[in-house]
Design a protein around this motif. Structure first.
Motif, short mmCIF file in Angstrom:
data_model
loop_
_atom_site.label_atom_id
_atom_site.label_comp_id
_atom_site.label_asym_id
_atom_site.label_seq_id
_atom_site.Cartn_x
_atom_site.Cartn_y
_atom_site.Cartn_z
N LYS A 230 45.56 38.07 36.32
CA LYS A 230 44.38 38.54 35.58
C LYS A 230 43.46 37.37 35.27
N LEU A 231 42.17 37.65 35.26
CA LEU A 231 41.16 36.70 34.80
C LEU A 231 40.65 37.19 33.45
N TRP A 232 40.58 36.28 32.48
CA TRP A 232 40.18 36.60 31.12
C TRP A 232 38.88 35.88 30.78
N GLU A 233 37.91 36.62 30.27
CA GLU A 233 36.61 36.09 29.86
C GLU A 233 36.76 35.51 28.45
N MET A 234 36.36 34.27 28.24
CA MET A 234 36.50 33.64 26.94
C MET A 234 35.32 33.91 26.00
N GLU A 235 34.30 34.59 26.49
CA GLU A 235 33.19 34.95 25.61
C GLU A 235 33.58 36.09 24.68
N LEU B 88 36.70 30.98 31.91
CA LEU B 88 37.65 31.95 32.45
C LEU B 88 39.05 31.36 32.45
N LEU B 89 40.01 32.19 32.09
CA LEU B 89 41.42 31.82 32.13
C LEU B 89 42.12 32.75 33.11
N ALA B 90 42.89 32.18 34.02
CA ALA B 90 43.70 32.98 34.95
C ALA B 90 45.14 32.97 34.45
N SER B 91 45.77 34.15 34.48
CA SER B 91 47.18 34.26 34.08
C SER B 91 47.94 35.02 35.15
N ALA B 92 49.14 34.54 35.44
CA ALA B 92 50.03 35.20 36.39
C ALA B 92 51.28 35.62 35.62
N SER B 93 51.75 36.84 35.89
CA SER B 93 52.87 37.39 35.13
C SER B 93 53.94 37.94 36.05
N ASP B 94 55.16 38.00 35.52
CA ASP B 94 56.26 38.62 36.26
C ASP B 94 56.09 40.13 36.38
N ASP B 95 55.06 40.70 35.75
CA ASP B 95 54.79 42.13 35.93
C ASP B 95 54.09 42.39 37.26
N THR C 146 52.74 42.89 30.83
CA THR C 146 53.91 43.57 30.28
C THR C 146 55.22 42.82 30.53
N ALA C 147 55.13 41.63 31.12
CA ALA C 147 56.33 40.83 31.39
C ALA C 147 55.96 39.36 31.21
N MET C 148 56.93 38.49 31.42
CA MET C 148 56.77 37.06 31.18
C MET C 148 55.53 36.48 31.88
N ILE C 149 54.82 35.62 31.15
CA ILE C 149 53.71 34.88 31.73
C ILE C 149 54.30 33.70 32.50
N ALA C 150 54.01 33.63 33.78
CA ALA C 150 54.60 32.61 34.64
C ALA C 150 53.71 31.37 34.78
N ASP C 151 52.38 31.56 34.72
CA ASP C 151 51.49 30.41 34.91
C ASP C 151 50.12 30.72 34.34
N LEU C 152 49.41 29.66 33.97
CA LEU C 152 48.04 29.75 33.44
C LEU C 152 47.18 28.69 34.11
N SER C 153 45.89 28.99 34.26
CA SER C 153 44.97 28.01 34.80
C SER C 153 43.56 28.34 34.32
N TRP C 154 42.83 27.30 33.91
CA TRP C 154 41.45 27.46 33.45
C TRP C 154 40.47 27.15 34.57
N ARG C 155 39.34 27.86 34.58
CA ARG C 155 38.23 27.48 35.46
C ARG C 155 37.64 26.18 34.91
N ASP C 156 37.01 25.39 35.74
CA ASP C 156 36.49 24.08 35.33
C ASP C 156 35.52 24.14 34.16
N ASP C 157 34.77 25.23 34.01
CA ASP C 157 33.83 25.33 32.89
C ASP C 157 34.47 25.90 31.62
N SER C 158 35.77 26.19 31.66
CA SER C 158 36.56 26.69 30.52
C SER C 158 36.15 28.08 30.04
#
Length: 83
Positions: A66-71, A55-62, A41-53
């Motif tokens: 969060k970890l996001w499943e790419m499947e 999962l995506l990790a996102s950090a927010s000013d909220d 709900t607020a600005m995305i501050a940083d992103l990082s992928w797991r080595d196998d691509s």
């Protein structure tokens, strides 16, 4: 405004985050939207992928990380973090 950009380790996807909490995964080769990842709900501050691509990790000013499943584009896990 785009505030975070990160290519997946395999180069297939590109993740972008913006100042309004928008988070997207794009097909790097075509530029087509792969997933709109809704949850922050607020600005995305940083992103990082797991080595196998897969999962995506996102950090927010909220105050969340969060970890996001790419499947299927859903949030796999969420933590409360410091603001």
């Amino acid at each position: 405004w785009v505030t975070a950009v990160e290519f997946s380790a395999d180069g297939v996807l590109l993740a972008t985050g913006d100042r309004n909490g928008g988070l997207f995964a794009w097909e790097a080769h075509t530029g087509r939207e792969f997933f709109a990842l809704r949850g922050h709900t607020a600005m995305i501050a940083d992103l990082s992928w797991r080595d196998d691509s897969n999962l995506l990790a996102s950090a927010s000013d909220d105050g969340t990380v969060k970890l996001w499943e790419m499947e299927n584009g859903t949030a796999a896990k969420s933590w409360a973090a410091h603001p």
